[in-house]
Write a protein that holds these residues in place. Structure first.
Motif: not given
Length: 351
Positions: A176-186
Motif C-alpha cells: 500500500a505504501f510503495i506505489f505512486g503515479d506519474g509520467a516521464g518522456a524522452a
C-alpha cells in the motif's frame, strides 16, 4: 530432387531498397509530470497498520503522488510528452513513432500510444505500448535508438507512464505504501555523435510470480463501472518484497557493470546514476556494488514519488536536469528492473 536458388545466387533477383539511417542517435529532450495530490506516509497509515518510521526505513519513501480519479495515463503522458518535445525543439508532426511503456492503461486494446498520438496532434505515427513494467522505459530507449539508426524513424517519442493508484490494494500492508503515479518522456532522434550506449537487457521468467497482478481482467467491461454506475474493484498488484530485494541486489546488480563496460566507461566517468526508483536500500546497494564516487549525483526521487514503475527513470531524469542536479550533455547510467522479471540498462548522453 528439385533445388531452388537462393536470392544471393539469382542474377535476376531484384535488390530491395532500404532506408539508410544516421550512424548515431541521442536523446534530444525529456519531460516529466507529477500529479498534484501528495499522499504522505501518515495518510497511508490510516489504511494500514504501520508508521512513517517503518515505511521510511524499509523503502526510503516519505510521500507519493496520486492522480485525480478522472486523470488517465494518457492525460499524464501528454503533459510529459509536450515538455520533452519542447526541449527537443521539434514539432509533433516530426515524430515517426510513439512507444508507450505502461502496465496500467486499463484496456488491452486499443493501446494507449495511438490515443496519445491523437492528443499530441501528430501525423499518424506508428504507435504501440510496451509491457515491461519498471524496465519499460529503458526498453523503449533501446528500441528507439535502433529505429533511428536503422532509418525506420526520424524522431521517436518514448513515454513511461503509470497510474498505479488504481491498481494498489490500500489495505495490503506489504504494497500500500510503495506505489505512486506519474509520467516521464524522452524524444530520441539522429545525432552526429554516440548518444545512447549498448543496452544490456534480459528477463528472468522463472520468477514471474514475484511481482504480479493478483486477479485477472475477467468480468471487467466498458469503462470499468458496473451497470448501476458504481466502480468495479480493479485488479491489484502483489509483490514478494524480500525476494525482489534479493533478486535486484544479488542477481542483477552486475548488469550495471556490463552496461558500463559495453559503453567503454568506468563509474568514475559518469555524471549521474539514474536507477529505477524501487527502494532506497536497493539504490544504495547498487552504488556500493559499482563503486560510484561520492561526487556523482544519484536519483533518489522515490522519497517524494514512490515507485512509479515505467515512469520512474524518465521522471527522475527530467527533475535532475531541471534542478541542475545532473549536467546537460553529461553521461548518465540508467537502469530499469521489475515485473517479468525483466531488466535493462544503458549509458546515455543527457540532452
Amino acid at each position: 530432387m528439385t533445388t531452388q536458388s537462393s536470392p544471393e545466387t539469382r542474377a535476376d533477383q531484384p535488390v530491395l531498397t532500404v532506408p539508410e539511417g544516421p550512424r548515431h542517435a541521442r536523446i534530444h529532450g525529456v519531460g516529466g509530470y507529477r500529479p498534484e495530490r501528495v499522499v504522505t506516509n501518515e495518510e497511508v497509515c490510516t489504511w494500514i497498520d504501520s508508521s512513517d518510521e517503518w515505511i521510511t526505513q524499509r523503502s526510503g519513501i516519505k510521500e507519493r503522488r496520486f492522480a485525480r480519479e478522472d486523470e488517465t495515463v494518457i492525460d499524464m503522458a501528454e503533459a510529459a510528452a509536450r515538455d520533452a518535445i519542447a526541449m527537443a525543439g521539434i514539432t509533433p508532426d516530426q515524430i515517426s513513432v510513439i512507444l508507450m511503456a505502461t502496465v496500467t492503461h486499463p484496456y488491452q486494446t486499443p493501446a494507449a500510444a495511438p490515443l496519445l498520438a491523437i492528443r499530441l496532434g501528430t501525423n499518424g505515427p506508428a504507435a504501440f505500448d510496451i509491457s515491461a513494467a519498471c524496465a519499460g522505459y529503458c526498453y523503449g530507449i533501446s528500441l528507439a535508438n535502433d529505429m533511428v539508426r536503422a532509418g525506420s524513424a526520424e524522431y521517436v517519442l518514448v513515454v513511461g507512464v503509470e497510474k498505479l493508484s488504481d491498481f494498489t490494494d490500500k489495505h495490503d500492508r506489504g504494497t500500500a505504501f510503495i506505489f505512486g503515479d506519474g509520467a516521464g518522456a524522452a524524444v530520441v532522434g539522429p545525432s552526429d555523435f554516440p548518444g545512447i550506449g549498448p543496452t544490456i537487457w534480459g528477463s528472468d521468467g522463472d520468477n514471474w510470480d514475484k511481482i504480479m497482478q493478483k486477479e485477472s481482467w475477467t468480468g471487467l467491461r466498458g469503462d470499468m463501472t458496473d451497470p448501476a454506475g458504481g466502480a468495479v474493484e480493479w485488479p491489484n498488484f502483489a509483490m514478494q518484497g524480500q525476494s525482489v530485494f534479493r533478486w535486484a541486489v544479488y542477481s542483477i546488480a552486475p548488469i550495471v557493470d556490463k552496461a558500463l563496460a559495453a559503453a567503454g566507461l568506468t563509474a568514475a566517468q559518469l555524471d549521474a546514476f539514474i536507477p529505477h526508483q524501487a527502494n532506497m536500500r536497493i539504490t544504495d546497494a547498487m552504488i556500493k556494488h559499482i563503486g560510484l564516487p561520492e561526487n556523482v549525483p544519484v536519483a533518489r526521487d522515490i522519497a517524494e514519488t514512490g515507485n512509479t514503475s515505467a515512469a520512474s527513470v524518465p521522471l527522475a531524469t527530467a527533475r535532475m536536469l531541471n534542478e541542475g542536479e545532473a549536467p546537460h550533455g553529461g553521461l548518465a547510467l540508467q537502469f530499469g528492473f521489475g515485473a517479468g522479471l525483466v531488466y535493462a540498462a544503458q549509458v546515455v548522453v543527457l540532452p
